[in-house]
Design a protein around this motif. Structure first.
Motif, PDB file in Angstrom:
ATOM      1  N   TYR A  96      -8.720   5.811   2.375  1.00 35.51           N
ATOM      2  CA  TYR A  96      -8.187   6.376   1.249  1.00 35.51           C
ATOM      3  C   TYR A  96      -8.157   8.038   1.424  1.00 35.51           C
ATOM      4  O   TYR A  96      -8.997   8.353   1.853  1.00 35.51           O
ATOM      5  CB  TYR A  96      -8.915   6.067  -0.090  1.00 35.51           C
TER       6      TYR A  96
ATOM      7  N   LEU B 254      -0.294   2.333  -3.399  1.00 32.53           N
ATOM      8  CA  LEU B 254      -1.245   3.052  -2.535  1.00 32.53           C
ATOM      9  C   LEU B 254      -1.184   4.327  -2.535  1.00 32.53           C
ATOM     10  O   LEU B 254      -0.074   4.864  -2.680  1.00 32.53           O
ATOM     11  CB  LEU B 254      -1.292   2.337  -1.003  1.00 32.53           C
TER      12      LEU B 254
ATOM     13  N   THR C 289      -2.913   7.357   2.448  1.00 30.64           N
ATOM     14  CA  THR C 289      -3.891   6.183   2.693  1.00 30.64           C
ATOM     15  C   THR C 289      -3.583   5.725   3.987  1.00 30.64           C
ATOM     16  O   THR C 289      -2.147   5.646   4.208  1.00 30.64           O
ATOM     17  CB  THR C 289      -3.631   5.008   1.689  1.00 30.64           C
TER      18      THR C 289
END
Length: 153
Positions: free
Chosen positions: A152, A92, A96
């Protein structure tokens, strides 16, 4: 004296060829189950993190870290603070936000990804000590969690 050294070396050599003990760090864990809000049935995938968007939930193993890393640099260049609500994830993007819910007790917290890991097969997210405390997993060490991407960066 030479016999003692030989025995120690033999034991060390023996440990080099032993496989992982059941339940140890090298133990095989089942694949995580991933859920999509758009689907009604769970499905299995090898690396769904690459496909995760804000409409998907995924379930996997969480562990926590802190002592020994506190004050050291994280993968994104920040200084690790075990008292901050942060986490490590293999893929990720840094920044995030992830809602993490302990499936045993229902406790949740929102963490920010700022590090890489976990580096133990079968685990999907490494929480800071503070985040682990929030979801009530300090004693357990490793628990099954639901993870939902909030945003995000």
């Amino acid at each position: 004296m030479g016999k003692i050294i030989a025995k120690v070396l033999a034991l060390l050599l023996l440990f080099c060829f032993m496989g992982p003990i059941q339940g140890g760090q090298g133990a095989q864990l089942e694949k995580p189950v991933y859920y999509s809000l758009e689907r009604t049935k769970p499905y299995l995938e090898a690396k769904p993190e690459k496909k995760v968007n804000d409409t998907q939930l995924f379930i996997g193993k969480a562990s926590w870290y802190g002592p020994g890393f506190h004050g050291k640099l994280t993968a994104n260049g920040e200084i690790f603070d075990e008292n901050a609500l942060t986490a490590a994830h293999k893929e990720l993007p840094f920044g995030t936000k992830v809602l993490v819910t302990n499936l045993r007790n229902g406790k949740s917290t929102i963490v920010t990804i700022n590090d890489r890991g976990p580096y133990v097969e079968g685990r999907h997210i490494d929480l800071s000590r503070a985040a682990a405390r929030e979801v009530g997993m300090i004693e357990d060490g490793v628990v099954e969690v639901k993870m939902q991407i909030i945003s995000y960066k």
